[in-house]
Design an enzyme around this catalytic site. Structure first.
Site, mmCIF file in Angstrom:
data_model
loop_
_atom_site.group_PDB
_atom_site.id
_atom_site.type_symbol
_atom_site.label_atom_id
_atom_site.label_comp_id
_atom_site.label_asym_id
_atom_site.label_seq_id
_atom_site.Cartn_x
_atom_site.Cartn_y
_atom_site.Cartn_z
ATOM 1 N N ASN A 6 0.853 -1.182 0.000
ATOM 2 C CA ASN A 6 0.000 0.000 0.000
ATOM 3 C C ASN A 6 0.899 1.245 0.000
ATOM 4 O O ASN A 6 1.661 1.459 0.951
ATOM 5 C CB ASN A 6 -0.883 -0.058 1.259
ATOM 6 C CG ASN A 6 -1.753 1.152 1.435
ATOM 7 O OD1 ASN A 6 -1.788 2.042 0.593
ATOM 8 N ND2 ASN A 6 -2.466 1.188 2.554
ATOM 9 N N HIS A 85 -9.769 0.655 5.198
ATOM 10 C CA HIS A 85 -8.426 0.732 5.787
ATOM 11 C C HIS A 85 -8.494 1.586 7.054
ATOM 12 O O HIS A 85 -9.324 2.499 7.170
ATOM 13 C CB HIS A 85 -7.424 1.326 4.785
ATOM 14 C CG HIS A 85 -6.010 1.213 5.261
ATOM 15 N ND1 HIS A 85 -5.446 2.126 6.123
ATOM 16 C CD2 HIS A 85 -5.064 0.268 5.041
ATOM 17 C CE1 HIS A 85 -4.205 1.759 6.397
ATOM 18 N NE2 HIS A 85 -3.948 0.623 5.758
ATOM 19 N N GLU A 133 -5.315 -5.334 11.076
ATOM 20 C CA GLU A 133 -4.195 -4.397 11.244
ATOM 21 C C GLU A 133 -4.407 -3.606 12.529
ATOM 22 O O GLU A 133 -5.239 -2.698 12.548
ATOM 23 C CB GLU A 133 -4.141 -3.401 10.078
ATOM 24 C CG GLU A 133 -3.728 -3.989 8.762
ATOM 25 C CD GLU A 133 -3.226 -2.889 7.820
ATOM 26 O OE1 GLU A 133 -2.179 -3.091 7.221
ATOM 27 O OE2 GLU A 133 -3.877 -1.834 7.705
ATOM 28 N N ILE A 138 0.774 0.297 13.085
ATOM 29 C CA ILE A 138 0.966 0.736 11.699
ATOM 30 C C ILE A 138 2.079 1.781 11.634
ATOM 31 O O ILE A 138 2.087 2.752 12.390
ATOM 32 C CB ILE A 138 -0.347 1.294 11.114
ATOM 33 C CG1 ILE A 138 -1.356 0.154 10.934
ATOM 34 C CG2 ILE A 138 -0.099 2.016 9.790
ATOM 35 C CD1 ILE A 138 -2.729 0.601 10.456
ATOM 36 N N SER A 195 5.165 1.146 4.709
ATOM 37 C CA SER A 195 6.400 1.908 4.884
ATOM 38 C C SER A 195 7.655 1.098 4.579
ATOM 39 O O SER A 195 8.642 1.660 4.100
ATOM 40 C CB SER A 195 6.469 2.485 6.301
ATOM 41 O OG SER A 195 6.122 1.531 7.273
HETATM 42 O O1 G3P Z 1 -1.988 -1.030 4.585
HETATM 43 C C1 G3P Z 1 -0.838 -1.437 5.237
HETATM 44 C C2 G3P Z 1 -0.459 -0.543 6.325
HETATM 45 O O2 G3P Z 1 -1.484 0.031 7.063
HETATM 46 C C3 G3P Z 1 0.647 -1.034 7.188
HETATM 47 O O3 G3P Z 1 1.539 0.001 7.188
HETATM 48 O O4 G3P Z 1 3.729 1.025 7.256
HETATM 49 O O5 G3P Z 1 3.038 -0.554 9.058
HETATM 50 O O6 G3P Z 1 3.553 -1.420 6.794
HETATM 51 P P1 G3P Z 1 3.066 -0.264 7.605
#
Ligand code: G3P
Length: 214
Positions: A6, A85, A133, A138, A195
């Site tokens: 993403n 999301h 999630e 995140i 990220s």
């Molecule tokens: O959609 C994936 C995202 O919310 C996770 O983000 O940066 O922790 O991989 P990240």
């Protein structure tokens, strides 16, 4: 394993990341896809990478200024869409409407949720997949599979108790191949991440590391 990258609104080059997704996808049994901003969908899809939307609204053609129509993202080359999301939360009725809109447009669906209880509710709406999630993880670089493994296993149980056919993904803080393997060991059929690739100096190397143990 399904690995969905993403790009959120990170200031990366979406075409360069998509080309990396396309190229690394050729080297692995894993399935890699990329979800750019709506405005970048067509350019990203033109690379040949599997392309997903980050969101669609529960609407049809008509008077919906500023909304995202499922048919439009499909016409731009998306084959699937995230819904609900953590950074684009919807009411339950609107999640239902967005799943229906996506299905009407022929898009595959992944409905995101914070926790196992919400995963059960999301699975009941009949998407192709759900993704747990925990919002607090995140963007932290601390993988959900390590920081909160129970949430992944409980999400798998919650989804299976509602619908055996729905796939369960997990996400938050995932950035290495070990994180992906840990997610798989917990029963997850894929990962959502952002990220770890979108902010990487070398997205190709980051993707290669993610799929290396698979
Ligand atoms: O959609 C994936 C995202 O919310 C996770 O983000 O940066 O922790 O991989 P990240």
């Amino acid at each position: 394993m399904f690995v969905l990258v993403n790009l959120k609104t990170y200031p990366c080059d979406p075409v360069a990341v998509a080309e990396a997704v396309r190229d690394v996808n050729e080297t692995t049994d894993a399935r890699l896809a990329v979800a750019p901003q709506a405005a970048h969908l067509e350019r990203v899809a033109d690379t040949g990478a599997e392309t997903w939307a980050q969101h669609v609204d529960p609407i049809e053609h008509g008077s919906n200024t500023g909304h995202t129509l499922a048919e439009s993202v499909a016409n731009a080359g998306a084959v699937g869409t995230l819904i609900n999301h953590s950074e684009q939360r919807l009411k339950l009725a609107d999640i239902d409407g967005s799943v229906q809109a996506a299905e009407r447009a022929g898009l595959e669906t992944v409905v995101c949720a914070n926790n196992p209880a919400q995963i059960g509710a999301a699975a009941a709406l009949g998407p192709d997949a759900v993704a747990v999630e925990p919002p607090a993880l995140i963007g932290t670089g601390t993988p959900v599979s390590q920081a909160d493994p129970d949430i992944v296993e409980d999400a798998v149980d919650a989804a299976e108790s509602v619908d055996n056919d729905v796939s369960v993904l997990c996400g938050a803080g995932i950035s290495t191949g070990d994180d992906v393997v840990a997610a798989s060991d917990l029963g997850s059929e894929g990962v959502l991440l952002a990220s770890g690739v979108a902010k990487a100096d070398d997205p190709t190397a980051a993707l290669e590391d993610l799929v290396d143990p698979l």
